[in-house]
Design an enzyme around this catalytic site. Structure first.
Site, PDB file in Angstrom:
ATOM      1  N   GLU A 150     -68.546 -17.744 -26.985  1.00 15.07           N
ATOM      2  CA  GLU A 150     -67.696 -16.516 -26.725  1.00 15.07           C
ATOM      3  C   GLU A 150     -68.545 -15.332 -26.988  1.00 15.07           C
ATOM      4  O   GLU A 150     -68.027 -14.300 -27.442  1.00 15.07           O
ATOM      5  CB  GLU A 150     -66.387 -16.313 -27.484  1.00 15.07           C
ATOM      6  CG  GLU A 150     -65.509 -17.705 -27.568  1.00 15.07           C
ATOM      7  CD  GLU A 150     -64.452 -17.735 -28.131  1.00 15.07           C
ATOM      8  OE1 GLU A 150     -63.186 -18.283 -27.728  1.00 15.07           O
ATOM      9  OE2 GLU A 150     -64.359 -17.051 -29.605  1.00 15.07           O
TER      10      GLU A 150
ATOM     11  N   GLU B  41     -62.041 -24.462 -23.793  1.00 15.68           N
ATOM     12  CA  GLU B  41     -61.090 -24.393 -24.442  1.00 15.68           C
ATOM     13  C   GLU B  41     -59.714 -24.227 -23.747  1.00 15.68           C
ATOM     14  O   GLU B  41     -59.556 -23.119 -23.360  1.00 15.68           O
ATOM     15  CB  GLU B  41     -61.264 -23.178 -25.535  1.00 15.68           C
ATOM     16  CG  GLU B  41     -62.402 -23.095 -26.262  1.00 15.68           C
ATOM     17  CD  GLU B  41     -62.443 -22.107 -27.349  1.00 15.68           C
ATOM     18  OE1 GLU B  41     -61.494 -21.342 -27.497  1.00 15.68           O
ATOM     19  OE2 GLU B  41     -63.450 -22.100 -28.251  1.00 15.68           O
TER      20      GLU B  41
END
Length: 632
Positions: free
Chosen positions: A184, A268
């Site tokens: 991320e 995700e």
């Protein structure tokens, strides 16, 4: 003899030839080609579930893998938390619940591919996002930057991790099909505008190079929101998306940063969400998740359920978030995550819905769902002794300083520190501990006078300190921030001067360390500080932090949940295992006890109760967890 030698040599080479042929037959290939994930030369859709080995007792790993397989998944993904393995510089631990190799091997035994998300930054609602706390003590080190000191330690970590898993990579005959670069990072780039984008990209590229030089020769990928690919993507690395439910948006973003083609993957896909103390427990509808999964499956979008099974933040492993309203949002001990598989490994309606959707979209037959682990209930555990922690600490070793020292300066990662200062003259006013990280109970001469905490931004309170008296603050680290730009500001304890009416209280500070890295031993307390059940009701102990001790006998073991809804705040050890933090604000009111940590015969429980607003003489367990009872 010469004839015998020739026969032996011939047999050896025959054995070697057969061995190499078997290995060649068992070795599989995984790569990215023509916009597809390819397994043994054929396109494959990755149907993955996130499950972290550290959050599950290793005795349950096989059971949980079977649960994933029965849901219809063909892959398991896991983060690797650096701080769980390098517990201090150069001291590595891959044993027990940290045995990454064994976890991956069990996945292979159950027919699951593995996606390795090594970090070095993980997030995951885990303490410090997976970074070792001691990195903050390295002079000149800056986290997540093109910084020589930081990159020196990430390189050592990556090389050590490669030693652990090199033969488990798909390229070496193992089940690991992909490895993630950083995590991320696009989100971090968007929050750290003070750092030039070019420097961010240099850092990310160097992590990739460290991976390749170490030997990680599987396909690599990054993981970000699609709107953050600009900051997080790396040339030559597959971009995958987080939280992207729109297939059209997903394909557009990947095409833009991957040469105009797939494969397409949501790294995700959230069937639930994270949860904090003092905030409502979130829930996500099973039908909505099933519809999204069906859409992915029909559109050749691979996905990874985050989380498929969350498990538990045992001990001091839970992290924290923050926002403008709260300086810190500590994560619950439970990492149930409203996931398809519950914290204790149970089937949920969400599990059934996903299993049904996946079974309709795949060509293989799903295996039966394994039976749950047995559950027991203990109606009453008698607490027969307590120990006075304040008195015990003040008789122990102390560190003296003119100013309060942080946990890091005290070389302590987790737990508690008692800060104490003697006043020769009376003083009254507003006590200001704006540098509190994160929670403190305030005492004057051992008598509780208040609580301060970072969540509510409650840093100040009236104080009255008589002549020749002592101010004491028992400070708790409630988990280092694991996400966002504030991850670089993660010192614990008291990080700035303590003030009364805006005057700095310098000089004469004493600090007593209470790391609670092991279960407290009441035999180490002086006789005067330990009280039997006959004196448990004494009012003199109310408001003081205590360790309660009890024993209980079992004829059968099983999972259970300790009901702490009538308690204040603290941690629990059962047979030496730290179950994690409880706090009566909720929404979590129970702590999960894995049955494998119990034993037939005698068991011991120790409860460190910080608030202690009244004396307890027993505690009980129940069969069903309480995760949504908010009291704040």
């Amino acid at each position: 003899m010469k004839k015998f030698s020739r026969i032996a040599v011939s047999l050896f080479f025959l054995f070697l030839l057969v061995t190499l042929q078997v290995e060649a037959q068992n070795k599989h290939a995984f790569n990215i080609k023509d916009g597809h994930f390819m397994y043994d030369g054929k396109p494959i859709q990755i149907i993955s579930g996130e499950m972290h080995y550290n959050r599950i007792p290793h005795q349950y790993w096989k059971h949980r893998m079977k649960m994933l397989k029965a849901m219809g998944l063909n892959t398991v993904a896991t983060y690797v938390f650096w701080n769980m393995h390098e517990v201090e510089p150069g001291k590595w631990d891959f044993s027990g619940d940290k045995n990454l190799r064994e976890y991956i091997k069990i996945a292979a035994e159950e027919g699951l591919h593995v996606i390795l998300r090594f970090g070095p930054y993980a997030c995951a609602e885990w303490e410090f996002g997976g970074y070792p706390w001691w990195l903050q003590n390295v002079e000149g080190l800056e986290l997540r930057r093109d910084n020589d000191q930081f990159l020196k330690y990430t390189d050592l970590y990556i090389k050590r991790l490669y030693q652990e898993v090199k033969d488990l990579l798909i390229t070496n005959g193992g089940p690991i099909i992909m490895v993630q670069v950083e995590n991320e990072f696009g989100s971090y780039v968007s929050q750290r505008k003070d750092i030039p984008l070019e420097e961010h990209r240099k850092y990310n590229a160097k992590i990739k190079e460290q991976l390749l030089k170490a030997g990680f020769n599987t396909p690599l990928f990054t993981s970000d929101g699609t709107w953050l690919f600009e900051g997080g993507s790396i040339e030559g690395v597959l971009p995958t998306a987080n939280g992207e439910n729109n297939v059209i948006n997903l394909k557009k973003a990947v095409d833009k940063y991957n040469g105009g083609k797939g494969p397409y993957m949501v790294a995700e896909f959230y069937p639930g969400w994270l949860s904090h103390w003092a905030e409502p427990f979130p829930s996500v509808s099973a039908s909505a998740i099933a519809r999204t999964a069906d859409n992915y499956l029909k559109n050749d979008v691979s996905f990874n359920l985050y989380m498929a099974h969350g498990g538990t933040n045992f001990g001091f492993t839970s992290g924290a978030n923050y926002d403008n309203k709260h300086d810190i949002q500590p994560d619950l001990t439970s990492y149930d995550y409203d996931a398809p598989i519950s914290e204790a490994g149970w089937v949920t309606p969400k599990y059934d819905s996903l299993r049904s959707v996946i079974s309709r979209n795949v060509k293989w037959k799903l295996p039966p769902v394994p039976a749950p682990i047995p559950v027991i209930e203990i109606p009453s555990i008698k607490l027969t002794r307590v120990a006075d922690v304040l008195s015990y600490l003040e008789k122990g070793n102390k560190v003296e300083s003119d100013v309060p020292l942080t946990f890091e300066q005290l070389n302590q990662g987790y737990g508690y520190v008692l800060y104490s200062r003697r006043f020769n003259q009376p003083i009254s006013g507003i006590l200001d501990v704006s540098g509190l990280r994160d929670y403190a109970i305030v005492y004057v001469n051992g008598e509780k006078v208040g609580e301060l905490n970072r969540y509510d931004k409650k840093y100040k309170m009236p104080i009255n300190i008589p002549f020749n008296s002592t101010l004491q603050l028992l400070v708790e680290n409630m988990g280092r921030i694991n996400y966002g730009s504030e991850i670089v500001n993660n010192k614990k304890g008291i990080i700035s001067p303590v003030k009364i009416d805006d005057m700095e209280m310098d000089g004469n500070w004493e600090m007593y360390k209470l790391p609670m890295d092991e279960a407290p031993d009441l035999e180490a307390f002086s006789h005067a500080d330990v009280y039997s059940n006959k004196t448990l009701s004494t009012d003199a102990l109310v408001g003081r932090p205590l360790v309660y001790e009890g024993t209980f006998s079992l004829t059968n073991v099983g999972d259970t949940f300790i009901d702490m809804s009538d308690w204040g705040k603290g941690i629990i050890f059962v047979n030496g295992k730290n179950l994690g933090r409880y706090w009566n604000v909720g929404p979590q009111q129970t702590l999960y006890v894995p049955g494998v940590w119990l034993k037939k015969g005698l068991n011991k429980i120790l409860i460190f109760e910080q608030v202690n607003d009244h004396i307890r003489t027993e505690v009980r367990t129940i069969k069903t967890p309480i995760l949504n009872q908010l009291k704040k």
